[in-house]
Structures are given as structure tokens and as C-alpha cells.
Motif scaffolding. Structure first.
Motif, PDB file in Angstrom:
ATOM      1  N   MET A   1       0.829  -1.182   0.000  1.00 27.90           N
ATOM      2  CA  MET A   1       0.000   0.000   0.000  1.00 27.90           C
ATOM      3  C   MET A   1       0.873   1.245   0.000  1.00 27.90           C
ATOM      4  O   MET A   1       1.850   1.329   0.721  1.00 27.90           O
ATOM      5  CB  MET A   1      -0.868  -0.011   1.253  1.00 27.90           C
ATOM      6  CG  MET A   1      -1.710   1.214   1.414  1.00 27.90           C
ATOM      7  SD  MET A   1      -2.664   1.088   2.944  1.00 27.90           S
ATOM      8  CE  MET A   1      -2.734   2.800   3.339  1.00 27.90           C
ATOM      9  N   SER A   2       0.530   2.210  -0.812  1.00 27.02           N
ATOM     10  CA  SER A   2       1.267   3.465  -0.813  1.00 27.02           C
ATOM     11  C   SER A   2       0.344   4.591  -0.374  1.00 27.02           C
ATOM     12  O   SER A   2      -0.880   4.473  -0.424  1.00 27.02           O
ATOM     13  CB  SER A   2       1.854   3.746  -2.191  1.00 27.02           C
ATOM     14  OG  SER A   2       0.823   3.896  -3.147  1.00 27.02           O
ATOM     15  N   VAL A   3       0.935   5.662   0.068  1.00 29.54           N
ATOM     16  CA  VAL A   3       0.190   6.777   0.635  1.00 29.54           C
ATOM     17  C   VAL A   3       0.152   7.935  -0.343  1.00 29.54           C
ATOM     18  O   VAL A   3       1.153   8.274  -0.968  1.00 29.54           O
ATOM     19  CB  VAL A   3       0.872   7.223   1.959  1.00 29.54           C
ATOM     20  CG1 VAL A   3       0.273   8.515   2.473  1.00 29.54           C
ATOM     21  CG2 VAL A   3       0.767   6.127   2.990  1.00 29.54           C
ATOM     22  N   ASP A   4      -1.009   8.562  -0.451  1.00 33.23           N
ATOM     23  CA  ASP A   4      -1.167   9.804  -1.195  1.00 33.23           C
ATOM     24  C   ASP A   4      -1.124  10.934  -0.169  1.00 33.23           C
ATOM     25  O   ASP A   4      -2.092  11.129   0.583  1.00 33.23           O
ATOM     26  CB  ASP A   4      -2.491   9.808  -1.952  1.00 33.23           C
ATOM     27  CG  ASP A   4      -2.700  11.083  -2.761  1.00 33.23           C
ATOM     28  OD1 ASP A   4      -1.947  12.062  -2.563  1.00 33.23           O
ATOM     29  OD2 ASP A   4      -3.633  11.096  -3.579  1.00 33.23           O
TER      30      ASP A   4
ATOM     31  N   GLY B   1       4.907   9.891   0.539  1.00 29.09           N
ATOM     32  CA  GLY B   1       4.133   9.576  -0.660  1.00 29.09           C
ATOM     33  C   GLY B   1       4.507   8.274  -1.344  1.00 29.09           C
ATOM     34  O   GLY B   1       5.365   7.517  -0.907  1.00 29.09           O
ATOM     35  N   ARG B   2       3.801   8.043  -2.427  1.00 28.50           N
ATOM     36  CA  ARG B   2       3.916   6.807  -3.207  1.00 28.50           C
ATOM     37  C   ARG B   2       5.348   6.530  -3.673  1.00 28.50           C
ATOM     38  O   ARG B   2       5.894   5.475  -3.397  1.00 28.50           O
ATOM     39  CB  ARG B   2       2.974   6.939  -4.413  1.00 28.50           C
ATOM     40  CG  ARG B   2       2.745   5.748  -5.240  1.00 28.50           C
ATOM     41  CD  ARG B   2       1.656   6.038  -6.268  1.00 28.50           C
ATOM     42  NE  ARG B   2       0.635   6.849  -5.613  1.00 28.50           N
ATOM     43  CZ  ARG B   2       0.101   8.001  -6.068  1.00 28.50           C
ATOM     44  NH1 ARG B   2       0.391   8.474  -7.176  1.00 28.50           N
ATOM     45  NH2 ARG B   2      -0.756   8.683  -5.386  1.00 28.50           N
ATOM     46  N   ASN B   3       5.953   7.475  -4.367  1.00 27.00           N
ATOM     47  CA  ASN B   3       7.309   7.255  -4.884  1.00 27.00           C
ATOM     48  C   ASN B   3       8.353   7.220  -3.785  1.00 27.00           C
ATOM     49  O   ASN B   3       9.425   6.656  -3.959  1.00 27.00           O
ATOM     50  CB  ASN B   3       7.673   8.307  -5.926  1.00 27.00           C
ATOM     51  CG  ASN B   3       6.976   8.085  -7.249  1.00 27.00           C
ATOM     52  OD1 ASN B   3       6.436   7.014  -7.511  1.00 27.00           O
ATOM     53  ND2 ASN B   3       6.982   9.102  -8.084  1.00 27.00           N
TER      54      ASN B   3
ATOM     55  N   GLN C   1       6.201   5.636   1.304  1.00 23.95           N
ATOM     56  CA  GLN C   1       5.438   5.777   2.540  1.00 23.95           C
ATOM     57  C   GLN C   1       4.288   4.779   2.544  1.00 23.95           C
ATOM     58  O   GLN C   1       3.509   4.709   1.600  1.00 23.95           O
ATOM     59  CB  GLN C   1       4.908   7.202   2.686  1.00 23.95           C
ATOM     60  CG  GLN C   1       4.212   7.439   4.000  1.00 23.95           C
ATOM     61  CD  GLN C   1       3.722   8.877   4.157  1.00 23.95           C
ATOM     62  OE1 GLN C   1       3.901   9.718   3.287  1.00 23.95           O
ATOM     63  NE2 GLN C   1       3.098   9.151   5.291  1.00 23.95           N
ATOM     64  N   GLU C   2       4.178   3.998   3.631  1.00 21.98           N
ATOM     65  CA  GLU C   2       3.138   2.971   3.730  1.00 21.98           C
ATOM     66  C   GLU C   2       2.045   3.312   4.733  1.00 21.98           C
ATOM     67  O   GLU C   2       0.937   2.797   4.627  1.00 21.98           O
ATOM     68  CB  GLU C   2       3.768   1.628   4.095  1.00 21.98           C
ATOM     69  CG  GLU C   2       4.684   1.100   3.019  1.00 21.98           C
ATOM     70  CD  GLU C   2       5.354  -0.210   3.385  1.00 21.98           C
ATOM     71  OE1 GLU C   2       5.191  -0.678   4.531  1.00 21.98           O
ATOM     72  OE2 GLU C   2       6.046  -0.768   2.526  1.00 21.98           O
TER      73      GLU C   2
END
Length: 125
Positions: free
Chosen positions: A1-4, A99-101, A104-105
Motif C-alpha cells: 500500500m502506498s500513501v497519497d 508519498g507513493r514514490n 510511505q506505507e
């Protein structure tokens, strides 16, 4: 899972639950601004997470919205934990993902303190 990091704070994230005492942690430090605890999936001999107690998604969110007192308290807590754990003398790595790149989970600002031995290169390519 990645974070926006542009999305609003999710009060049901795992770190929010830890802060509310709904999920236990192996605490190493706590003050009015921050909580530090051992990572449940350590990536180094010493792997500690430090989180602010406020509702901040990422470093960007925190640096834009937190009060001067919150920022100072959080930064001081990170330094205190590093010293208290004996990481300063031999060296350590401080990592914050955004963030995603950035990898960050969990959508709650946190920094990783890694230490206890050689850590290898910064980024594997």
C-alpha cells in the motif's frame, strides 16, 4: 500500500490507533509531542519509529501545518531517542518516506531510526 500525501488524515491508520492505545507497541520514549517505539518488522539491528502525536500525513503536511512547538518537540524527540539508544557514537540513519514514490506505507508522519551496525548504501538501484 502506498500513501497519497495530498489526502486528508485518516484517523484509522495504525499509528493513530497506537497513539490512542488501541494497538500495543514496544515503547522506548514518549513526551507531550512524540512517541517512539520499536518497528515490528525491523530492517536493522536497531529500528525505531518516531511519530508526532498530531494528525499529520507526511513531512510535507507537518512542516506546513504544525506549530513551532510541535516541530521543535518532534525534532528534539528524534535526537533524544538516538542519544538514549546509543546510536550517535557509532552512527545511524534517519529516514522519512513521503508519498507513493517515496515508499510511505502509513499515512501518519513517521521517521525511522536505523542503527546498531553498518547500514549499507542509501539506495539500492
Amino acid at each position: 500500500m502506498s500513501v497519497d500525501p495530498t489526502k486528508p488524515y485518516d484517523s484509522e491508520n495504525i499509528f493513530a490507533k497506537i497513539l490512542r492505545g488501541e494497538i500495543p507497541c514496544n515503547k522506548v520514549y514518549e513526551d507531550e509531542w512524540s512517541l517512539a517505539f520499536h518497528d515490528i518488522n525491523p530492517q536493522a539491528d536497531v529500528h525505531i519509529l518516531v511519530i508526532p502525536k498530531g494528525d499529520y500525513v507526511s513531512w510535507d503536511d507537518f512542516s506546513a501545518k504544525a506549530s513551532a512547538e510541535e516541530i521543535a518537540g518532534f525534532v528534539r524527540a528524534v535526537g533524544h531517542v538516538a542519544r538514549e539508544q546509543g546510536l550517535v557514537v557509532r552512527g545511524y540513519r534517519l529516514l522519512g518516506n513521503v508519498g507513493r514514490n517515496g515508499g510511505q506505507e502509513v499515512p501518519h508522519l513517521h521517521v525511522h531510526l536505523f542503527g546498531g551496525g553498518p547500514l549499507g548504501p542509501m539506495l539500492a538501484r
